[in-house]
Design a protein around this motif. Structure first.
Motif, mmCIF file in Angstrom:
data_model
loop_
_atom_site.group_PDB
_atom_site.id
_atom_site.type_symbol
_atom_site.label_atom_id
_atom_site.label_comp_id
_atom_site.label_asym_id
_atom_site.label_seq_id
_atom_site.Cartn_x
_atom_site.Cartn_y
_atom_site.Cartn_z
ATOM 1 N N PHE A 24 7.634 -0.954 -5.715
ATOM 2 C CA PHE A 24 6.900 -0.067 -6.743
ATOM 3 C C PHE A 24 6.281 -0.516 -7.709
ATOM 4 C CE2 PHE A 24 6.928 2.827 -10.177
ATOM 5 C CZ PHE A 24 6.377 4.042 -9.666
ATOM 6 N N ALA A 25 6.896 -1.700 -8.345
ATOM 7 C CA ALA A 25 6.212 -2.432 -9.493
ATOM 8 C C ALA A 25 4.879 -3.279 -8.905
ATOM 9 C CB ALA A 25 6.920 -3.271 -10.107
ATOM 10 N N VAL A 26 5.118 -3.943 -7.859
ATOM 11 C CA VAL A 26 3.848 -4.793 -7.284
ATOM 12 C C VAL A 26 2.926 -3.533 -6.852
ATOM 13 C CG1 VAL A 26 3.293 -6.171 -5.322
ATOM 14 C CG2 VAL A 26 5.419 -6.702 -6.520
ATOM 15 N N GLY A 27 3.377 -2.614 -5.924
ATOM 16 C CA GLY A 27 2.178 -1.680 -5.552
ATOM 17 C C GLY A 27 1.655 -0.851 -6.554
ATOM 18 N N VAL A 28 2.092 -0.269 -7.539
ATOM 19 C CA VAL A 28 1.463 0.194 -8.511
ATOM 20 C C VAL A 28 0.482 -0.586 -9.221
ATOM 21 C CG1 VAL A 28 1.456 1.359 -11.003
ATOM 22 C CG2 VAL A 28 3.246 2.083 -8.755
ATOM 23 N N PHE A 29 0.779 -1.945 -9.633
ATOM 24 C CA PHE A 29 0.176 -2.617 -10.333
ATOM 25 C C PHE A 29 -0.953 -3.325 -9.632
ATOM 26 C CE2 PHE A 29 -1.131 -7.254 -11.361
ATOM 27 C CZ PHE A 29 -1.535 -7.227 -12.376
ATOM 28 N N GLY A 30 -0.740 -3.516 -8.374
ATOM 29 C CA GLY A 30 -1.904 -4.134 -7.469
ATOM 30 C C GLY A 30 -2.676 -3.141 -7.152
ATOM 31 N N ASN A 31 -2.635 -1.928 -6.772
ATOM 32 C CA ASN A 31 -3.461 -0.724 -6.305
ATOM 33 C C ASN A 31 -4.352 -0.327 -7.470
ATOM 34 O OD1 ASN A 31 -2.951 -0.481 -3.172
ATOM 35 N ND2 ASN A 31 -0.993 -0.194 -3.755
ATOM 36 N N ILE A 32 -3.675 -0.364 -8.659
ATOM 37 C CA ILE A 32 -4.599 0.128 -9.668
ATOM 38 C C ILE A 32 -5.566 -0.905 -9.963
ATOM 39 C CG2 ILE A 32 -4.281 0.675 -12.190
ATOM 40 C CD1 ILE A 32 -1.829 2.093 -11.702
ATOM 41 N N ALA A 58 -4.820 5.517 -1.358
ATOM 42 C CA ALA A 58 -3.668 6.143 -0.613
ATOM 43 C C ALA A 58 -2.546 5.266 -0.471
ATOM 44 C CB ALA A 58 -4.324 6.089 0.947
ATOM 45 N N ASP A 59 -2.541 3.885 -0.814
ATOM 46 C CA ASP A 59 -1.577 3.159 -0.752
ATOM 47 C C ASP A 59 -0.649 3.346 -2.195
ATOM 48 O OD1 ASP A 59 -2.044 2.034 1.669
ATOM 49 O OD2 ASP A 59 -3.100 0.217 0.668
ATOM 50 N N LEU A 60 -1.511 3.760 -3.080
ATOM 51 C CA LEU A 60 -0.923 4.112 -4.397
ATOM 52 C C LEU A 60 -0.357 5.293 -4.394
ATOM 53 C CD1 LEU A 60 -0.660 3.327 -7.543
ATOM 54 C CD2 LEU A 60 -2.632 4.687 -7.895
ATOM 55 N N PHE A 61 -0.675 6.222 -3.562
ATOM 56 C CA PHE A 61 0.103 7.490 -3.627
ATOM 57 C C PHE A 61 1.464 7.347 -2.710
ATOM 58 C CE2 PHE A 61 0.932 11.700 -1.539
ATOM 59 C CZ PHE A 61 0.663 12.428 -2.186
ATOM 60 N N VAL A 62 1.438 6.465 -1.585
ATOM 61 C CA VAL A 62 2.478 6.400 -1.189
ATOM 62 C C VAL A 62 3.589 5.732 -2.070
ATOM 63 C CG1 VAL A 62 3.625 5.209 0.891
ATOM 64 C CG2 VAL A 62 1.492 6.080 1.366
ATOM 65 N N PHE A 307 -0.491 -5.890 8.746
ATOM 66 C CA PHE A 307 -0.135 -4.475 9.097
ATOM 67 C C PHE A 307 0.394 -4.230 10.609
ATOM 68 C CE2 PHE A 307 -1.267 -0.627 11.627
ATOM 69 C CZ PHE A 307 -1.236 0.327 10.614
ATOM 70 N N VAL A 308 0.094 -5.099 11.430
ATOM 71 C CA VAL A 308 0.974 -5.178 12.791
ATOM 72 C C VAL A 308 2.378 -5.361 12.578
ATOM 73 C CG1 VAL A 308 0.789 -5.717 14.864
ATOM 74 C CG2 VAL A 308 -1.278 -5.048 13.995
ATOM 75 N N ILE A 352 1.071 -4.862 -0.722
ATOM 76 C CA ILE A 352 0.556 -6.368 -0.838
ATOM 77 C C ILE A 352 -0.963 -6.611 -0.601
ATOM 78 C CG2 ILE A 352 2.895 -7.125 -0.213
ATOM 79 C CD1 ILE A 352 1.811 -7.648 2.467
ATOM 80 N N ASN A 353 -1.600 -5.629 -0.432
ATOM 81 C CA ASN A 353 -3.307 -5.770 -0.041
ATOM 82 C C ASN A 353 -3.783 -6.606 -1.239
ATOM 83 O OD1 ASN A 353 -3.202 -4.700 2.420
ATOM 84 N ND2 ASN A 353 -3.952 -2.856 2.001
ATOM 85 N N PHE A 354 -3.483 -5.891 -2.458
ATOM 86 C CA PHE A 354 -3.899 -6.682 -3.826
ATOM 87 C C PHE A 354 -3.740 -8.216 -3.740
ATOM 88 C CE2 PHE A 354 -2.715 -8.470 -8.002
ATOM 89 C CZ PHE A 354 -3.908 -8.464 -8.490
ATOM 90 N N ILE A 355 -2.527 -8.660 -3.364
ATOM 91 C CA ILE A 355 -2.093 -9.872 -3.063
ATOM 92 C C ILE A 355 -3.223 -10.865 -2.294
ATOM 93 C CG2 ILE A 355 -0.369 -11.709 -2.754
ATOM 94 C CD1 ILE A 355 1.555 -9.628 -3.728
ATOM 95 N N LEU A 356 -3.272 -10.306 -1.028
ATOM 96 C CA LEU A 356 -4.129 -10.627 -0.050
ATOM 97 C C LEU A 356 -5.484 -10.673 -0.563
ATOM 98 C CD1 LEU A 356 -2.764 -9.027 3.051
ATOM 99 C CD2 LEU A 356 -2.170 -11.146 2.063
#
Length: 404
Positions: A24-32, A58-62, A307-308, A352-356
């Motif tokens: 949650f922490a990584v996803g919210v920070f990264g996508n924003i 969309a990722d942030l929504f999830v 993704f795969v 993790i897309n932000f990290i990539l």
């Protein structure tokens, strides 16, 4: 899967309780941060930025609305789907909608990259920001059409649950037994009962009325379907359609477009080598361009590959669930642990897309550092930026809006 289906393995519970806040922490920070960087004025609107911005949203929504549900279920035993019938419908729909919509967007940006590689001189006419907006809206509407029936088919209602026998029955109103067939669905959904005949249900109500073999009968809320015809459509047709749109179609697109991109870059590399021999004055600039084009390719292939890798375990588990999960006893503790882990991978995919982007994109990384106050202003950096801009206008029409 409704929360009442979980058995409560201690290890699986810890995976959900500990893993969910971290993702949650990584996803919210990264996508924003991704959406902030892509929406900056210095980043000229392009098809790439539109698709990646929509994907980040969309990722942030999830991460915000889907992941916390299971964290609350395992932490305090509370399911947000049981708040209200509307919440039940929307949460169910949102879970499936975002899964397919995110896959569609990733497939769209992959196709866009393939077109930019194969037809670089047609990019200005094909890969525009306006067209990307239209495509993103069309993909969202397509996802709504595929999954919108859940807003009608799913509902929140109460059933009787016997803790001692581990069985589920119809809603308490026995007058509904002639028209309500929800018990026929619950036997496979809760993995508790084995019979789906009318005699079984009549016998169950007889035992309830006489209190025979039932020492602890409770009402529980369930967010699921109660129409057997809709249940058959959902379990067979819709689930197959979901797997196809979520995994198989994007996977084919990733493979085909990946081959096109690699071939296109090889062809472009040969052309650029011949250009260096004729125009030695832009040799250093061309090398910089090659590096940036390689970064785009590497990032895209990395995102698609992960993704795969992250979605495939959950797909395999769901496809083979009927083969290795016992219908009467439900999942074993080991299977619950596996189910928790594959779900963590699914949610991690949205985080993790932000990290990539940060690791593989020089320009994206530089803007992130600037956003948090770190600036590296030097004549060398400014010179590199000026040379890169000249190169883009002279040698190619590649869209490098994300990672120049």
């Amino acid at each position: 899967m409704d929360s009442n289906q979980s058995k409560g393995s201690d290890i699986a519970r810890m995976i959900w309780i500990v893993g969910s806040p971290l993702i949650f922490a990584v996803g919210v920070f990264g996508n924003i941060v991704t959406m902030i960087i892509l929406s900056r004025k210095r980043n000229k609107p392009s098809s790439t930025t539109v698709f990646l911005s929509a994907k980040a949203f969309a990722d942030l929504f999830v991460i915000l609305f889907m992941l916390p549900r299971w964290w609350l279920v395992y932490l305090v035993g509370f399911d947000v789907r049981h708040i209200h019938n509307i919440v039940c419908k929307l949460q169910f729909f949102g879970n499936y909608f975002n899964g397919s919509y995110g896959s569609f967007l990733l497939a769209a940006v992959t196709i866009e990259r393939a077109l930019c590689t194969a037809k670089p001189y047609m990019v200005k006419n094909i890969c525009t920001a306006n067209i990307a907006v239209i495509i993103s809206i069309a993909l969202a509407l397509t996802s709504c059409v595929i999954h919108g029936h859940m807003l009608i088919g799913m509902k929140l209602y109460e059933v009787t649950y016997n803790e001692t026998a581990g069985t589920i029955s119809f809603p308490l109103d026995s007058n509904e037994r002639s028209t309500n067939t929800s018990a026929f669905i619950f036997d496979q959904y809760f993995d508790t009962a084995n019979s789906t005949t009318e005699e079984w249900t009549d016998d169950l109500f007889a035992k309830i009325e006489s209190n025979e073999e039932f020492t602890s009968i409770n009402k529980i809320k369930v967010c699921w379907y109660d129409d057997p015809e809709y249940g058959q459509y959902f379990s067979e047709i819709h689930q197959t359609l979901s797997v196809t749109t979520f995994m198989f179609i994007p996977l084919i697109i990733f493979l085909v477009c990946g081959i096109v991109i690699i071939k296109g870059l090889r062809k472009s590399s040969k052309l650029q080598k011949s250009m260096r021999n004729k125009y030695t004055q832009i040799s250093s600039k061309q090398s910089a361009f090659d590096d940036r084009a390689s970064q785009i390719t590497f990032t895209l292939l990395l995102v698609n590959g992960l993704f795969v890798v992250m979605a495939l375990p959950a797909l395999i588990f769901l496809i083979g669930r009927s083969a290795w999960v016992d219908e009467e006893t439900g999942m074993t503790e080991t299977q619950e642990i596996v189910w928790a882990l594959v779900n963590m991978l699914i949610y991690l995919k949205h985080a993790i897309n932000f990290i990539l982007y940060f690791l593989s994109g020089n320009r994206f990384r530089r803007q992130v550092l600037e956003l948090f106050g770190y600036k590296k202003n030097s004549s060398v950096e400014r010179s590199k930026g000026a040379h890169a801009n000249q190169l883009i206008s002279v040698s190619s029409n590649y869209d490098l809006s994300l990672q120049k």
